[in-house]
Design an enzyme around this catalytic site. Structure first.
Site, PDB file in Angstrom:
ATOM      1  N   LYS A  25       9.432   6.799   0.174  1.00 53.82           N
ATOM      2  CA  LYS A  25       9.722   5.351   0.138  1.00 53.82           C
ATOM      3  C   LYS A  25      11.043   5.077   0.873  1.00 53.82           C
ATOM      4  O   LYS A  25      11.154   4.108   1.617  1.00 53.82           O
ATOM      5  CB  LYS A  25       9.795   4.837  -1.307  1.00 53.82           C
ATOM      6  CG  LYS A  25       8.480   4.827  -2.055  1.00 53.82           C
ATOM      7  CD  LYS A  25       7.428   3.906  -1.467  1.00 53.82           C
ATOM      8  CE  LYS A  25       7.724   2.437  -1.640  1.00 53.82           C
ATOM      9  NZ  LYS A  25       6.577   1.585  -1.198  1.00 53.82           N
ATOM     10  N   TYR A  55       8.037  11.416  -3.689  1.00 49.29           N
ATOM     11  CA  TYR A  55       7.646   9.988  -3.676  1.00 49.29           C
ATOM     12  C   TYR A  55       8.817   9.122  -3.222  1.00 49.29           C
ATOM     13  O   TYR A  55       8.693   8.342  -2.269  1.00 49.29           O
ATOM     14  CB  TYR A  55       7.171   9.554  -5.072  1.00 49.29           C
ATOM     15  CG  TYR A  55       7.162   8.043  -5.248  1.00 49.29           C
ATOM     16  CD1 TYR A  55       6.295   7.244  -4.503  1.00 49.29           C
ATOM     17  CD2 TYR A  55       8.028   7.405  -6.144  1.00 49.29           C
ATOM     18  CE1 TYR A  55       6.292   5.851  -4.644  1.00 49.29           C
ATOM     19  CE2 TYR A  55       8.034   6.024  -6.293  1.00 49.29           C
ATOM     20  CZ  TYR A  55       7.160   5.252  -5.537  1.00 49.29           C
ATOM     21  OH  TYR A  55       7.167   3.882  -5.674  1.00 49.29           O
ATOM     22  N   LYS A  62       0.303   5.920 -15.474  1.00 50.47           N
ATOM     23  CA  LYS A  62       1.711   5.551 -15.593  1.00 50.47           C
ATOM     24  C   LYS A  62       2.059   5.408 -17.079  1.00 50.47           C
ATOM     25  O   LYS A  62       1.174   5.153 -17.917  1.00 50.47           O
ATOM     26  CB  LYS A  62       1.969   4.238 -14.841  1.00 50.47           C
ATOM     27  CG  LYS A  62       1.584   4.282 -13.352  1.00 50.47           C
ATOM     28  CD  LYS A  62       2.606   4.994 -12.484  1.00 50.47           C
ATOM     29  CE  LYS A  62       2.143   5.263 -11.070  1.00 50.47           C
ATOM     30  NZ  LYS A  62       2.038   4.149 -10.172  1.00 50.47           N
ATOM     31  N   ASP A  68      13.365   1.088  -6.874  1.00 47.58           N
ATOM     32  CA  ASP A  68      14.718   1.491  -7.282  1.00 47.58           C
ATOM     33  C   ASP A  68      14.904   3.009  -7.177  1.00 47.58           C
ATOM     34  O   ASP A  68      16.040   3.499  -7.124  1.00 47.58           O
ATOM     35  CB  ASP A  68      15.031   1.010  -8.711  1.00 47.58           C
ATOM     36  CG  ASP A  68      14.071   1.516  -9.780  1.00 47.58           C
ATOM     37  OD1 ASP A  68      13.105   2.249  -9.446  1.00 47.58           O
ATOM     38  OD2 ASP A  68      14.273   1.174 -10.965  1.00 47.58           O
ATOM     39  N   GLU A  69      13.778   3.747  -7.128  1.00 44.84           N
ATOM     40  CA  GLU A  69      13.886   5.209  -7.116  1.00 44.84           C
ATOM     41  C   GLU A  69      14.550   5.736  -5.850  1.00 44.84           C
ATOM     42  O   GLU A  69      15.009   6.877  -5.817  1.00 44.84           O
ATOM     43  CB  GLU A  69      12.504   5.849  -7.313  1.00 44.84           C
ATOM     44  CG  GLU A  69      11.897   5.435  -8.635  1.00 44.84           C
ATOM     45  CD  GLU A  69      10.680   6.246  -9.046  1.00 44.84           C
ATOM     46  OE1 GLU A  69      10.607   7.433  -8.685  1.00 44.84           O
ATOM     47  OE2 GLU A  69       9.818   5.684  -9.741  1.00 44.84           O
ATOM     48  N   ARG A  88       9.584  16.976 -16.202  1.00 41.71           N
ATOM     49  CA  ARG A  88       9.213  16.880 -14.783  1.00 41.71           C
ATOM     50  C   ARG A  88      10.369  17.447 -13.938  1.00 41.71           C
ATOM     51  O   ARG A  88      11.534  17.119 -14.204  1.00 41.71           O
ATOM     52  CB  ARG A  88       9.005  15.407 -14.479  1.00 41.71           C
ATOM     53  CG  ARG A  88       8.914  15.044 -13.031  1.00 41.71           C
ATOM     54  CD  ARG A  88       9.042  13.541 -12.835  1.00 41.71           C
ATOM     55  NE  ARG A  88       7.845  12.809 -13.158  1.00 41.71           N
ATOM     56  CZ  ARG A  88       7.810  11.479 -13.321  1.00 41.71           C
ATOM     57  NH1 ARG A  88       8.921  10.760 -13.239  1.00 41.71           N
ATOM     58  NH2 ARG A  88       6.688  10.865 -13.582  1.00 41.71           N
ATOM     59  N   ALA A 104       0.847  -1.192   0.000  1.00 45.50           N
ATOM     60  CA  ALA A 104       0.000   0.000   0.000  1.00 45.50           C
ATOM     61  C   ALA A 104       0.876   1.233   0.000  1.00 45.50           C
ATOM     62  O   ALA A 104       1.817   1.342   0.792  1.00 45.50           O
ATOM     63  CB  ALA A 104      -0.905   0.000   1.222  1.00 45.50           C
ATOM     64  N   ALA A 105       0.574   2.143  -0.895  1.00 46.56           N
ATOM     65  CA  ALA A 105       1.387   3.357  -0.983  1.00 46.56           C
ATOM     66  C   ALA A 105       0.706   4.369  -1.884  1.00 46.56           C
ATOM     67  O   ALA A 105      -0.189   4.029  -2.660  1.00 46.56           O
ATOM     68  CB  ALA A 105       2.766   3.032  -1.570  1.00 46.56           C
TER      69      ALA A 105
HETATM   70  N1  LIG Z   1       4.361   0.375 -10.139  1.00 44.87           N
HETATM   71  C1  LIG Z   1       5.677   0.365 -10.164  1.00 44.87           C
HETATM   72  O1  LIG Z   1       6.282   0.414 -11.225  1.00 44.87           O
HETATM   73  C2  LIG Z   1       6.469   0.283  -8.883  1.00 44.87           C
HETATM   74  C3  LIG Z   1       7.859   0.241  -8.968  1.00 44.87           C
HETATM   75  C4  LIG Z   1       8.597   0.142  -7.794  1.00 44.87           C
HETATM   76  C5  LIG Z   1       7.960   0.039  -6.569  1.00 44.87           C
HETATM   77  N2  LIG Z   1       6.599   0.105  -6.518  1.00 44.87           N
HETATM   78  C6  LIG Z   1       5.964  -0.006  -5.192  1.00 44.87           C
HETATM   79  O2  LIG Z   1       5.083  -1.109  -5.228  1.00 44.87           O
HETATM   80  C7  LIG Z   1       3.945  -0.851  -4.430  1.00 44.87           C
HETATM   81  C8  LIG Z   1       2.683  -1.039  -5.262  1.00 44.87           C
HETATM   82  O3  LIG Z   1       2.729  -0.153  -6.372  1.00 44.87           O
HETATM   83  P1  LIG Z   1       1.509  -0.041  -7.387  1.00 44.87           P
HETATM   84  O4  LIG Z   1       2.033   0.471  -8.658  1.00 44.87           O
HETATM   85  O5  LIG Z   1       0.723  -1.286  -7.376  1.00 44.87           O
HETATM   86  O6  LIG Z   1       0.666   1.111  -6.665  1.00 44.87           O
HETATM   87  P2  LIG Z   1      -0.827   1.571  -6.929  1.00 44.87           P
HETATM   88  O7  LIG Z   1      -0.815   3.048  -6.776  1.00 44.87           O
HETATM   89  O8  LIG Z   1      -1.349   0.959  -8.180  1.00 44.87           O
HETATM   90  O9  LIG Z   1      -1.638   0.910  -5.724  1.00 44.87           O
HETATM   91  C9  LIG Z   1      -1.522   1.333  -4.406  1.00 44.87           C
HETATM   92  C10 LIG Z   1      -2.651   0.700  -3.611  1.00 44.87           C
HETATM   93  O10 LIG Z   1      -2.504   1.082  -2.239  1.00 44.87           O
HETATM   94  C11 LIG Z   1      -3.776   1.438  -1.736  1.00 44.87           C
HETATM   95  N3  LIG Z   1      -3.581   2.388  -0.634  1.00 44.87           N
HETATM   96  C12 LIG Z   1      -3.110   3.653  -0.711  1.00 44.87           C
HETATM   97  N4  LIG Z   1      -3.090   4.199   0.518  1.00 44.87           N
HETATM   98  C13 LIG Z   1      -3.519   3.247   1.388  1.00 44.87           C
HETATM   99  C14 LIG Z   1      -3.693   3.212   2.800  1.00 44.87           C
HETATM  100  N5  LIG Z   1      -3.433   4.261   3.569  1.00 44.87           N
HETATM  101  N6  LIG Z   1      -4.153   2.068   3.359  1.00 44.87           N
HETATM  102  C15 LIG Z   1      -4.438   0.978   2.586  1.00 44.87           C
HETATM  103  N7  LIG Z   1      -4.305   0.978   1.245  1.00 44.87           N
HETATM  104  C16 LIG Z   1      -3.848   2.097   0.658  1.00 44.87           C
HETATM  105  C17 LIG Z   1      -4.506   2.037  -2.924  1.00 44.87           C
HETATM  106  O11 LIG Z   1      -5.919   2.041  -2.737  1.00 44.87           O
HETATM  107  C18 LIG Z   1      -4.047   1.125  -4.045  1.00 44.87           C
HETATM  108  O12 LIG Z   1      -4.896   0.003  -4.168  1.00 44.87           O
HETATM  109  C19 LIG Z   1       4.105   0.562  -3.875  1.00 44.87           C
HETATM  110  O13 LIG Z   1       4.605   0.468  -2.574  1.00 44.87           O
HETATM  111  C20 LIG Z   1       5.126   1.202  -4.809  1.00 44.87           C
HETATM  112  O14 LIG Z   1       5.888   2.177  -4.134  1.00 44.87           O
HETATM  113  C21 LIG Z   1       5.838   0.223  -7.633  1.00 44.87           C
END
Ligand SMILES: NC(=O)c1ccc[n+]([C@@H]2O[C@H](COP(=O)([O-])OP(=O)(O)OC[C@H]3O[C@@H](n4cnc5c(N)ncnc54)[C@H](O)[C@@H]3O)[C@@H](O)[C@H]2O)c1
Length: 372
Positions: free
Chosen positions: A188, A184, A223, A159-160, A309, A110-111
């Site tokens: 993290k 962001y 994205k 990785d960021e 950006r 969750a994030a």
């Molecule tokens: N997408 C990428 O390319 C990528 C790359 C590196 C790391 N990440 C990490 O992977 C994880 C998932 O990324 P993603 O792309 O699926 O994100 P996303 O934004 O698609 O999904 C995030 C989810 O978290 C939930 N959420 C947000 N705040 C919340 C809270 N307070 N309590 C409970 N749920 C909550 C949202 O409702 C959503 O379902 C994140 O931690 C992100 O930092 C993602």
């Protein structure tokens, strides 16, 4: 290699998001003895329509191995109840409420995850990513003290946190110093060091993974890849930041799911594992966009370069030799094939992304919330 751990019930936070929904689908299909509890607040990025098939096959009317709990990772009471096996699932439209079983592992995803949104409003990134992670860690610590039972915490990072590379720098390794450049990635990195501190200070058994840019089905169309596909399909201009020469390391979300399971079940406590797309995973944004246009048979004249950006990281690249050597994981999707199958997915799931663009998907969440 560390001894193998076989969790029976996994709490996935943020399971209604892009990576979470793909991970839950992957896990329930591949591990028939595992139950999943999805704790998600359903922010704009959370979409229960991404889990409809999962809920049908594994929810209350299916084999019963999937539970959804609507809630905030920052809600200490709720998370505590979940850990003690006292929380209830959240059901749409009534029905018999079930109590999820005790969880023995947490995969924390969750994030707030979108860099551009973090530039527009950093505060919620600190609230969710830093304070939310702190609350989860505290609840975990308190449950470990109370029950003395196994509870492993896997923190999904990015990785960021390592910052930006020049064209000639070697890829990020797990010992690259943290140098986040956006609100962001700073949030993290803040959560990463908290997880580390809980391992060192309180013996909370935790592992950190840092993955590169994910792509694949069910990604929210803000994205890069889904944004470009969905705009091109509507013949709208494709906004590319700056000169388009920023380089990313691309990881297919199903490869990521497999890597997370590998780390959860075989990674050593306190370790950090990089996860990336491997050989040929690096690509310039402009080349990704051109390839998508080629696959969609749309003209490159749709590309529109826009003001860069602020603080835009130039290049990310991942050294994944640690997870390859220690856990034997390696990505299976070549970037070209993965992009082609992702384009096919968006072509055949038009309703899913069109409902996001009209915000109709929020109605599905509202159905669940109306019950509370
Ligand atoms: N997408 C990428 O390319 C990528 C790359 C590196 C790391 N990440 C990490 O992977 C994880 C998932 O990324 P993603 O792309 O699926 O994100 P996303 O934004 O698609 O999904 C995030 C989810 O978290 C939930 N959420 C947000 N705040 C919340 C809270 N307070 N309590 C409970 N749920 C909550 C949202 O409702 C959503 O379902 C994140 O931690 C992100 O930092 C993602």
């Amino acid at each position: 290699m560390a001894e193998s751990f076989s969790p029976s019930c996994v709490l996935v936070t943020g399971g209604a998001g892009f990576i979470g929904s793909n991970f839950i689908r992957w896990l329930l299909e591949r591990q028939p003895a595992v139950t999943v509890v999805n704790l998600d607040l359903l922010t704009y990025a959370g979409n229960l329509e991404s889990l409809e098939d999962v809920n049908t096959a594994h929810g209350p009317s299916g084999d019963g191995r999937y539970y959804f709990v609507h809630g905030d990772i920052g809600d200490f009471d709720l998370v505590g109840k979940l850990f003690r096996g006292e929380a209830h699932e959240t059901l749409a439209g009534g029905g018999q409420e079930r109590t999820p079983p005790l969880v023995d592992a947490v995969i924390h995803m969750a994030a707030e995850s979108h860099v551009d949104r973090s530039i527009m409003g950093p505060a919620i990134f600190v609230d969710t990513n830093v304070k939310g992670t702190l609350t989860l860690l505290e609840a975990c610590r308190s449950e470990l003290e109370r029950s003395q039972r196994p509870l492993l915490f896997l923190h999904v990072s990015t990785d960021e946190v390592y910052g930006s590379l020049t064209a000639s720098d070697p890829p990020f390794s797990e010992s690259t110093p943290l140098a986040p450049n956006s609100p962001y990635s700073a949030s993290k990195a803040g959560s990463d060091v908290l997880v580390r501190a809980y391992v060192e200070t309180f013996d909370v058994p935790a592992i950190i993974t840092r993955c590169s840019n994910n792509y694949g089905p069910y990604q929210f169309p803000e994205k890069l890849i889904p944004l470009m596909i969905t705009r091109a399909l509507r013949d709208e201009p494709l906004p590319v930041f700056g000169d388009g020469l920023n380089v990313r390391d691309w990881l297919h979300v199903e490869d990521h799911a497999e890597a997370l399971w590998c780390v959860l079940t075989r990674g050593a406590i306190g370790e950090i594992f990089n996860i990336g797309g491997g050989v040929d995973a690096e690509a310039r944004n402009i080349d990704i966009v051109k390839e998508l246009l080629r696959l969609l048979e749309k003209p490159e004249s749709l590309i529109e370069f826009v003001v860069d950006r602020p603080g835009h990281d130039r290049r990310y690249a991942m050294n994944i030799s640690k997870i390859q050597k220690e856990l034997g994981w390696t990505p299976n999707h070549a970037l070209g094939d993965g992009l082609a199958s992702t384009v096919q997915w968006y072509l055949s799931h038009r309703t899913w992304w069109e409902r996001i663009l009209t915000e109709a998907y929020r109605a599905t969440g509202a159905l669940y919330l109306a019950d509370e």
